[in-house]
Scaffold this motif. Structure first.
Motif, short mmCIF file in Angstrom:
data_model
loop_
_atom_site.label_atom_id
_atom_site.label_comp_id
_atom_site.label_asym_id
_atom_site.label_seq_id
_atom_site.Cartn_x
_atom_site.Cartn_y
_atom_site.Cartn_z
N VAL A 576 -14.98 28.65 -16.77
CA VAL A 576 -14.18 29.17 -17.89
C VAL A 576 -12.86 28.40 -17.99
O VAL A 576 -12.40 28.06 -19.08
N LYS A 579 -13.19 25.21 -19.80
CA LYS A 579 -13.28 25.40 -21.26
C LYS A 579 -11.89 25.63 -21.86
O LYS A 579 -11.58 25.16 -22.95
N HIS A 599 -12.90 32.19 -27.56
CA HIS A 599 -13.97 32.26 -26.56
C HIS A 599 -14.65 33.63 -26.62
O HIS A 599 -14.51 34.44 -25.70
N TYR A 602 -16.75 35.44 -23.73
CA TYR A 602 -16.13 35.93 -22.50
C TYR A 602 -15.25 37.13 -22.82
O TYR A 602 -14.68 37.23 -23.91
N ILE A 607 -11.03 35.97 -19.39
CA ILE A 607 -10.11 34.94 -19.87
C ILE A 607 -8.78 35.03 -19.13
O ILE A 607 -8.23 34.01 -18.67
#
Length: 631
Positions: A576, A579, A599, A602, A607
């Protein structure tokens, strides 16, 4: 025609068919029934079908006028004669209505429990050929229920008026304690209990703890194209949240008990036709709502009880398609909820104090009981003795439930105003009546929507702002009304209060103290249960709810937030994080909210955890305007 064929002819319920037919056959066999069917389970057909198959009329006791009218209109559309007895009927209309019941082939009489106290109505009911008595929302008869109404304890008067007629009691939510109370207070004769499972395989119960509830609300509604309901706890919130949604390009209506009939009907129509996709409402919105494609029900205030929650959540997904019930909360809303519960739990000492002050205020001597109505204004009473309005009202409400007094509750009636002319005409009016300038401008500045709707106004607020007497404010408003500038509706806040027992001070309260303690225990238990439901993230939400209603089921639903979190493999935060780094290379700087939006696969928690990891590794820094950038 058999019960099932009649069911198929008039109604189109596909679910709960077996339970309905079994209940119908039991009623036709002249046995009494308690029917516990979940919201949307088609309870009404369980008494409507037997009533149609027998000679005579079915009496249906129902708590809400709106619910009665919905049922009556639904029956009339099917070609079945039905009538509701409400306070709107004049004495002449009432006589005509009962004549029609005797000779006009009417099959259903809907009536509130309060109306059963009228001697005229009792005598008329005694003359009817009654084939069945149905008690809707039967949980209202129990103090252990979530909506106890003292008037329900008087329903048994129907036993005296129609001693040979069988009862059927219906509810969507009842614990074993409530079921026992229904049987006891209605004096049901060896009733058969039919209880369908509360399990809704298509309904995903989800609880999210989030600091920014409105942001999360926008996220959910962005993904939801089908109709939705948002439940809040106050009337003011309905409009505030609806305005917020409108500002953010979501079409919404709002609904609460203080709206006029016309406003309620318009809001309901717009939502039913999906002109507005979202309804923001208090719990006044719900009973009798028959809309099968509601995709999501969202609570942004914590419901008072599991019973309230399960009823409101159950308005989603009646078409059998996957739907969602969501509760959004944080520490602040949890604190507000606990405060609301605390305000509703009144100590015996407080009730003793209020009872003593009532007697003092109305100048009633010890040992005296005058069978008369006293004029009573709650706000004046509280102001005189420096009392908190809500706890005082709740104390009086308890005294009423315990049969100490009767209060005709007018104090919640609010004065309303609506402008009837254009801005140009108002300016012209001010020019011709310069003394009106300050008041008109204050109203326009303080109350939005006064050109479109009747808006509740507070004369005390106007009085304080303008430093004028309430009498002067009232006189001006009445003049505006006379001049057809505004429509001003003034409601009297005086109530009629009547004592039912002689004044005995502490002895009176000590006699009912056990019941008061029991009621407080019930409220605390219910609030604890809903808090446990919110905060227990280890047990499937469905299992928790079923357990509350004494339904044993260890099979996880697989679709609630708890089940989904348990299904997930350990999150690869590094993946994550990569990203997030990639998106920041393009966007340079983003807030946490913006990163969450970018995102969608998620969760907010995932996050935020990844952002924290990147900051700890000195790969990201947080700017003064709370945006993340690469180091």
């Amino acid at each position: 025609m058999t019960p099932l064929k009649l069911l198929q002819h008039y109604w189109k319920h596909d679910s709960f068919r077996n339970s309905q037919e079994a209940i119908i056959n039991t009623v036709l066999n002249q046995q009494e029934v308690i029917a516990l069917l979940p919201t949307g389970g088609g309870k009404s057909v369980c008494y409507q079908i037997p009533a149609l198959m027998n000679e005579g009329i079915c009496i249906v006791v129902s708590p809400l006028i709106a619910l009665m009218h919905d049922q009556v209109n639904s029956l009339i559309k099917k070609g079945i004669k039905a009538i509701a007895i409400t306070s709107k009927l004049t004495e002449t209309e009432l006589v005509i209505a009962f004549d029609n019941m005797l000779y006009g082939g009417i099959k259903f009489l809907y009536i509130s429990p309060e109306k059963l106290q009228s001697e005229f109505i009792k005598q008329k009911i005694k003359q009817l050929n009654v084939n069945l008595i149905a008690i809707d929302e039967a949980h209202c008869i129990s103090e252990w229920g979530h909506d106890f109404r003292p008037s329900y304890l008087q329903i048994n008067t129907l036993r005296e008026l129609q001693p040979n007629v069988k009862f059927i009691a219906l509810t969507a939510t009842a614990t074993p304690k409530v079921i026992a109370d229904i049987e006891f207070y209605l004096e049901l004769q060896k009733p058969t209990l039919y209880k369908d499972s509360f399990y809704r395989p298509n309904l995903a119960y989800q609880v999210f703890k989030t600091e920014d509830i409105l942001f999360k609300l926008k996220q959910i509604l962005t993904k939801t194209k089908e109709p939705s309901i948002i439940y809040v706890s106050t009337r003011k919130q309905t409009k505030d949240i609806s305005d917020f949604l409108t500002t953010n390009k979501f079409k919404s209506s709002y609904y609460h008990g203080g709206l006029s009939v016309e406003e309620k009907e318009l809001a309901f129509k717009n939502w039913m036709t999906q002109k507005t996709n979202t309804m923001v409402a208090t719990n006044a919105f719900g009973m009798g709502i028959d809309k099968d494609n509601v995709k999501v029900v969202i609570h942004i205030d914590i419901p008072f009880s599991i019973e309230n929650y399960i009823q409101e959540a159950g308005r989603a997904g009646r078409n059998g398609k996957k739907s969602f019930s969501v509760i959004l909360y944080n520490n602040a809303t949890l604190h507000d909820f606990e405060k609301r519960v605390s305000n509703n739990i009144i100590s015996i000492e407080t009730i003793k104090k209020i009872y003593a002050l009532l007697n003092q205020h109305l100048q009633i001597s010890k040992g005296e009981l005058l069978e008369k109505n006293y004029k009573f204004n709650l706000h004046q009473f509280c102001s005189k003795y420096k009392l908190h309005v809500l706890s005082t009202y709740n104390s009086i409400n308890i005294l009423e439930k315990e049969g100490v007094l009767v209060l005709e509750d007018n104090f919640r009636r609010k004065n309303t105003i609506r402008f009837l002319c254009s801005n140009r005409m108002i300016l012209q009016y001010i020019e011709n009546h310069p003394r009106s300038k300050k008041l008109i401008r204050l109203i326009l500045r303080s109350y939005g929507g006064v050109f479109e709707n009747r808006i509740q106004i507070n004369e005390n607020y106007l009085e304080q702002k303008l430093q004028q007497s309430k009498g002067a404010i009232f006189k001006q408003l009445k003049q505006f009304h006379t001049d057809k500038i505004v429509e001003y509706i003034h409601q009297s806040n005086d109530s009629n209060l009547r004592f039912l027992v002689m004044r005995e001070d502490n002895i009176t309260i000590n006699r009912i103290s056990k019941n008061i303690k029991k009621r407080n225990t019930v409220k605390q238990e219910k609030s604890n249960a809903i808090i446990n439901f919110l905060t227990d993230n280890s047990v499937c939400r469905n299992i928790q709810l079923l357990s509350y209603f004494d339904e044993k089921n260890d099979i996880k639903c697989g679709i609630c937030d708890v089940c989904l979190n348990q299904k997930k493999k350990p999150l690869e935060f590094e993946k994550v994080a990569l990203k997030i780094e990639a998106i920041l290379l393009k966007k340079k700087s983003l807030s946490a909210k913006e990163i969450v939006i970018l995102h969608p696969n998620y969760t907010e928690k995932e996050i935020l955890t990844s952002l924290l990891l990147l900051v700890e590794k000195n790969k990201l820094q947080l700017t003064k305007d709370k945006k993340y950038t690469l180091q």
